[in-house]
Design a protein around this motif. Structure first.
Motif, PDB file in Angstrom:
ATOM      1  N   ALA A  14       2.707  24.526 -12.839  1.00 55.53           N
ATOM      2  CA  ALA A  14       3.603  23.393 -12.587  1.00 55.53           C
ATOM      3  C   ALA A  14       4.455  23.645 -11.355  1.00 55.53           C
ATOM      4  CB  ALA A  14       4.495  23.151 -13.813  1.00 55.53           C
ATOM      5  N   ALA A  15       4.864  24.890 -11.147  1.00 56.57           N
ATOM      6  CA  ALA A  15       5.675  25.230  -9.973  1.00 56.57           C
ATOM      7  C   ALA A  15       4.890  25.001  -8.689  1.00 56.57           C
ATOM      8  CB  ALA A  15       6.133  26.691 -10.067  1.00 56.57           C
ATOM      9  N   VAL A  16       3.648  25.460  -8.673  1.00 59.95           N
ATOM     10  CA  VAL A  16       2.807  25.278  -7.479  1.00 59.95           C
ATOM     11  C   VAL A  16       2.585  23.791  -7.205  1.00 59.95           C
ATOM     12  CG1 VAL A  16       0.515  25.654  -6.514  1.00 59.95           C
ATOM     13  CG2 VAL A  16       1.670  27.507  -7.742  1.00 59.95           C
ATOM     14  N   LEU A  17       2.243  23.049  -8.262  1.00 65.72           N
ATOM     15  CA  LEU A  17       2.019  21.605  -8.100  1.00 65.72           C
ATOM     16  C   LEU A  17       3.284  20.891  -7.633  1.00 65.72           C
ATOM     17  CD1 LEU A  17      -0.161  20.843 -11.272  1.00 65.72           C
ATOM     18  CD2 LEU A  17      -0.922  20.931  -8.884  1.00 65.72           C
ATOM     19  N   GLY A  18       4.446  21.309  -8.185  1.00 69.45           N
ATOM     20  CA  GLY A  18       5.710  20.691  -7.794  1.00 69.45           C
ATOM     21  C   GLY A  18       6.019  20.918  -6.329  1.00 69.45           C
ATOM     22  N   ILE A  19       5.794  22.144  -5.848  1.00 70.89           N
ATOM     23  CA  ILE A  19       6.048  22.451  -4.435  1.00 70.89           C
ATOM     24  C   ILE A  19       5.102  21.659  -3.536  1.00 70.89           C
ATOM     25  CG2 ILE A  19       5.888  24.277  -2.693  1.00 70.89           C
ATOM     26  CD1 ILE A  19       6.876  26.228  -4.864  1.00 70.89           C
ATOM     27  N   VAL A  20       3.819  21.631  -3.886  1.00 69.75           N
ATOM     28  CA  VAL A  20       2.843  20.880  -3.081  1.00 69.75           C
ATOM     29  C   VAL A  20       3.192  19.394  -3.063  1.00 69.75           C
ATOM     30  CG1 VAL A  20       0.425  20.159  -2.951  1.00 69.75           C
ATOM     31  CG2 VAL A  20       0.990  22.543  -3.480  1.00 69.75           C
ATOM     32  N   PHE A  21       3.527  18.852  -4.236  1.00 72.97           N
ATOM     33  CA  PHE A  21       3.892  17.435  -4.332  1.00 72.97           C
ATOM     34  C   PHE A  21       5.113  17.137  -3.465  1.00 72.97           C
ATOM     35  CE2 PHE A  21       6.231  13.956  -6.428  1.00 72.97           C
ATOM     36  CZ  PHE A  21       5.246  12.971  -6.458  1.00 72.97           C
ATOM     37  N   GLY A  22       6.131  18.004  -3.547  1.00 72.27           N
ATOM     38  CA  GLY A  22       7.338  17.789  -2.763  1.00 72.27           C
ATOM     39  C   GLY A  22       7.082  17.852  -1.266  1.00 72.27           C
ATOM     40  N   LEU A  23       6.233  18.792  -0.843  1.00 73.95           N
ATOM     41  CA  LEU A  23       5.915  18.908   0.583  1.00 73.95           C
ATOM     42  C   LEU A  23       5.169  17.677   1.093  1.00 73.95           C
ATOM     43  CD1 LEU A  23       4.798  22.667   0.765  1.00 73.95           C
ATOM     44  CD2 LEU A  23       6.936  21.680   1.606  1.00 73.95           C
ATOM     45  N   ILE A  32      12.544  11.996  -8.865  1.00 73.14           N
ATOM     46  CA  ILE A  32      12.207  12.584 -10.170  1.00 73.14           C
ATOM     47  C   ILE A  32      13.124  13.760 -10.518  1.00 73.14           C
ATOM     48  CG2 ILE A  32       9.799  11.863  -9.991  1.00 73.14           C
ATOM     49  CD1 ILE A  32       9.079  14.765  -9.296  1.00 73.14           C
ATOM     50  N   LYS A  33      14.116  13.990  -9.685  1.00 72.37           N
ATOM     51  CA  LYS A  33      15.032  15.103  -9.919  1.00 72.37           C
ATOM     52  C   LYS A  33      15.759  14.967 -11.252  1.00 72.37           C
ATOM     53  CE  LYS A  33      18.843  17.665  -7.776  1.00 72.37           C
ATOM     54  NZ  LYS A  33      19.803  17.528  -8.887  1.00 72.37           N
ATOM     55  N   PHE A  34      16.017  13.729 -11.668  1.00 75.48           N
ATOM     56  CA  PHE A  34      16.778  13.528 -12.903  1.00 75.48           C
ATOM     57  C   PHE A  34      16.042  14.101 -14.109  1.00 75.48           C
ATOM     58  CE2 PHE A  34      13.848  10.057 -13.353  1.00 75.48           C
ATOM     59  CZ  PHE A  34      13.772   9.796 -14.710  1.00 75.48           C
ATOM     60  N   VAL A  35      14.706  14.131 -14.059  1.00 73.38           N
ATOM     61  CA  VAL A  35      13.942  14.709 -15.170  1.00 73.38           C
ATOM     62  C   VAL A  35      14.181  16.216 -15.237  1.00 73.38           C
ATOM     63  CG1 VAL A  35      11.654  15.049 -16.160  1.00 73.38           C
ATOM     64  CG2 VAL A  35      12.183  12.917 -14.951  1.00 73.38           C
ATOM     65  N   GLY A  36      14.186  16.868 -14.078  1.00 70.48           N
ATOM     66  CA  GLY A  36      14.500  18.295 -14.045  1.00 70.48           C
ATOM     67  C   GLY A  36      15.916  18.573 -14.497  1.00 70.48           C
ATOM     68  N   ASP A  37      16.853  17.710 -14.065  1.00 67.60           N
ATOM     69  CA  ASP A  37      18.247  17.863 -14.491  1.00 67.60           C
ATOM     70  C   ASP A  37      18.379  17.704 -16.004  1.00 67.60           C
ATOM     71  OD1 ASP A  37      19.022  18.267 -11.888  1.00 67.60           O
ATOM     72  OD2 ASP A  37      19.625  16.192 -11.551  1.00 67.60           O
ATOM     73  N   LEU A  38      17.587  16.801 -16.568  1.00 66.96           N
ATOM     74  CA  LEU A  38      17.606  16.605 -18.020  1.00 66.96           C
ATOM     75  C   LEU A  38      17.143  17.867 -18.744  1.00 66.96           C
ATOM     76  CD1 LEU A  38      17.995  14.665 -20.417  1.00 66.96           C
ATOM     77  CD2 LEU A  38      15.617  13.935 -20.095  1.00 66.96           C
ATOM     78  N   PHE A  39      16.106  18.498 -18.207  1.00 65.57           N
ATOM     79  CA  PHE A  39      15.619  19.759 -18.783  1.00 65.57           C
ATOM     80  C   PHE A  39      16.711  20.819 -18.749  1.00 65.57           C
ATOM     81  CE2 PHE A  39      13.611  23.905 -17.597  1.00 65.57           C
ATOM     82  CZ  PHE A  39      13.128  24.230 -18.859  1.00 65.57           C
ATOM     83  N   PHE A 196       8.382  21.416 -12.647  1.00 61.81           N
ATOM     84  CA  PHE A 196       7.757  20.529 -11.658  1.00 61.81           C
ATOM     85  C   PHE A 196       8.798  19.599 -11.043  1.00 61.81           C
ATOM     86  CE2 PHE A 196       5.866  16.552 -10.361  1.00 61.81           C
ATOM     87  CZ  PHE A 196       4.708  16.925  -9.675  1.00 61.81           C
ATOM     88  N   CYS A 197       9.608  18.982 -11.888  1.00 66.94           N
ATOM     89  CA  CYS A 197      10.585  17.987 -11.417  1.00 66.94           C
ATOM     90  C   CYS A 197      11.806  18.621 -10.771  1.00 66.94           C
ATOM     91  CB  CYS A 197      11.013  17.090 -12.580  1.00 66.94           C
ATOM     92  SG  CYS A 197       9.685  16.060 -13.232  1.00 66.94           S
ATOM     93  N   LEU A 198      11.998  19.913 -10.956  1.00 70.90           N
ATOM     94  CA  LEU A 198      13.073  20.604 -10.255  1.00 70.90           C
ATOM     95  C   LEU A 198      12.617  21.075  -8.873  1.00 70.90           C
ATOM     96  CD1 LEU A 198      14.553  22.808 -13.156  1.00 70.90           C
ATOM     97  CD2 LEU A 198      15.795  21.048 -11.894  1.00 70.90           C
ATOM     98  N   LEU A 199      11.381  21.574  -8.795  1.00 72.40           N
ATOM     99  CA  LEU A 199      10.909  22.140  -7.541  1.00 72.40           C
ATOM    100  C   LEU A 199      10.422  21.089  -6.545  1.00 72.40           C
ATOM    101  CD1 LEU A 199       9.044  25.417  -8.561  1.00 72.40           C
ATOM    102  CD2 LEU A 199      11.334  25.116  -7.649  1.00 72.40           C
ATOM    103  N   ALA A 200       9.882  19.977  -7.036  1.00 68.83           N
ATOM    104  CA  ALA A 200       9.398  18.942  -6.113  1.00 68.83           C
ATOM    105  C   ALA A 200      10.526  18.423  -5.201  1.00 68.83           C
ATOM    106  CB  ALA A 200       8.751  17.798  -6.892  1.00 68.83           C
ATOM    107  N   PRO A 201      11.698  18.062  -5.741  1.00 69.72           N
ATOM    108  CA  PRO A 201      12.788  17.615  -4.851  1.00 69.72           C
ATOM    109  C   PRO A 201      13.266  18.706  -3.895  1.00 69.72           C
ATOM    110  CG  PRO A 201      13.211  16.951  -7.119  1.00 69.72           C
ATOM    111  CD  PRO A 201      12.065  17.900  -7.160  1.00 69.72           C
ATOM    112  N   ILE A 202      13.290  19.969  -4.367  1.00 71.33           N
ATOM    113  CA  ILE A 202      13.713  21.059  -3.494  1.00 71.33           C
ATOM    114  C   ILE A 202      12.734  21.204  -2.331  1.00 71.33           C
ATOM    115  CG2 ILE A 202      14.047  23.557  -3.331  1.00 71.33           C
ATOM    116  CD1 ILE A 202      14.976  23.554  -6.201  1.00 71.33           C
TER     117      ILE A 202
END
Length: 432
Positions: A14-23, A32-39, A196-202
């Motif tokens: 999920a981390a790899v996919l999140g980084i690729v998606f964000g890039l 989608i950051k709010f989903v990570g914040d909810l977690f 995923f939702c935390l790393l994609a926005p970063i």
């Protein structure tokens, strides 16, 4: 396919996919950051009840060990090297700046504004350790006053149990702790989505620097583990006079098990056997020091926890005061020593440290994503550090057989009573 069912593999994927998606999508990933914040909030809401029940139950259930001088020597070395690990982590965090590559403009979470205020004098700082209203401290997640209250409550409860034999309150709080832990396990099922939702926005905001930052954090952890291990070996050599060149061969088996399982508990029987049969520590000393070391000798955890403090502060552009640095070291050591028992895995520990020191949470997702690798480094030092402490205690007691160490004498270790160490195994795995 079985590998993909492992939580660490799912979080890593999920981390790899999140980084690729964000890039790829850039700033849009912020939606989608709010989903990570909810977690993160789901973990946050469990911190206060978990810490309170853990500290009270641990303190209220304590009984004297009666091991005298051997206990003193064991605790002396464990505390000493825990302090060394914390200092090494602070120095490396300052030099390498692992969190500096993904600085956020948002600063500290608004809910922690009271704790992140301007620095005050040392008298006011100490006074702030005690709250006039523990419920107010709970509502604002002011962790240090909560810990102080819990420790005092636990001591008083211990005295009450000793006088009356009535463990009803201890048992009740122990059950509450188990329920909270079950809540955390439920939340951790969402970890892949949350990461995923935390790393994609970063990744969308800071770009490829998110990858180099994660590598810097892991590099700092590895460097710290190697430095503390070298210091351990140096002290063992100076105190015992053994040939340090023989150590790698004697520690290879337990090291391989430790880094492949990332579990001190799984490695414990091998560590006990090797410490007696290959190192030459007596059965008596090995039984005591290694059993205590399961929950109080997690030097890799101390090192990693202090690096987490440095990482979160740097990623949020927060300049740590001298008081916060010392508090971070103290909390890392207390987590290791079992006074503050925070089971539930690394995400809970990271959130506990951030909440206690008033640090921002944005980069926690990156730390969770790479924690499996950090866990390898932690476990390596946790496991071998216990053997080094056992060697020094045995040498001081005259119970280190150098003929066994040099391979000219054979001894056999007794079988391990696994059932008797079940509680220590659980705590050791939480530190790993």
């Amino acid at each position: 396919m079985k590998f993909l069912k492992h939580p660490a593999a799912q979080i890593g994927g999920a981390a790899v996919l999140g980084i690729v998606f964000g890039l790829i999508v850039g700033d849009w990933a912020g939606n989608i950051k709010f989903v990570g914040d909810l977690f993160i909030r789901l973990i946050q809401m469990s911190i206060v009840p978990l810490v309170m029940t853990s500290v009270i139950v641990a303190t209220g259930s304590m009984t004297g060990s009666g091991m005298g001088q051997m206990a003193f020597r064991t605790f002396k070395w464990m505390i000493g090297f825990s302090v060394v690990a914390a200092i090494v982590a602070w120095l490396l965090g300052t030099a390498i700046q692992p969190g500096a590559g993904i600085t956020f403009d948002g600063g500290v979470d608004p809910s922690l504004s009271d704790q992140a205020g301007a620095a005050t004098g040392w008298q006011a700082t100490i006074l702030g350790f005690v709250s006039t209203n523990v419920f107010a401290a709970m509502s604002s997640a002011a962790m240090v006053p909560i810990i102080v209250f819990s420790l005092l409550f636990g001591v008083a409860l211990n005295s009450y149990v000793s006088k009356t034999g009535n463990r009803a309150v201890v048992d009740l709080l122990d059950q509450v702790q188990q329920v909270v832990l079950t809540m955390i396990r439920f939340v951790m099922h969402l970890a892949p989505i949350g990461v995923f939702c935390l790393l994609a926005p970063i990744a969308g905001e800071v770009g490829i620097a998110v990858v180099t930052t994660g590598l810097k954090y892991l590099g700092a952890t590895l460097a710290g583990v190697l430095i503390v291990t070298a210091l351990f070996v140096l002290v063992v050599w100076l105190r015992t006079g053994i040939n340090p060149a023989l150590l790698p061969g004697k520690l290879t088996e337990q090291t391989l098990i430790a880094i492949t399982t990332t579990s001190s508990a799984v490695t414990f029987p091998t560590v006990l056997k090797n410490t007696i049969e290959k190192i030459g520590v007596s059965q008596r000393v090995a039984n005591f020091t290694l059993s205590v070391g399961l929950t109080m000798g997690s030097y890799g955890a101390v090192l990693n926890y202090m690096l987490v403090v440095m990482f979160l502060a740097q990623s949020g552009n927060v300049e740590l005061s001298v008081g916060q640095i010392f508090m971070g070291m103290a909390l890392a050591i207390l987590l290791n020593m079992g006074t503050i028992t925070v089971p539930g895995g690394f995400p809970v520990v990271a959130m506990f440290l951030a909440t206690s020191l008033g640090l921002p949470f944005e980069a926690v997702g990156l730390l969770i994503a790479v924690d499996w690798f950090a866990g390898i480094f932690r476990t390596f030092l946790n496991v071998n550090g216990d053997t080094f402490v056992a060697m020094m205690v045995a040498n001081a007691n005259g119970e280190l057989d150098k003929d066994v160490y040099n391979g000219t004498k054979l001894v056999s270790a007794e079988d391990v009573n696994v059932a008797a160490l079940e509680a220590q195994f659980a705590k050791a795995d939480a530190a790993d």
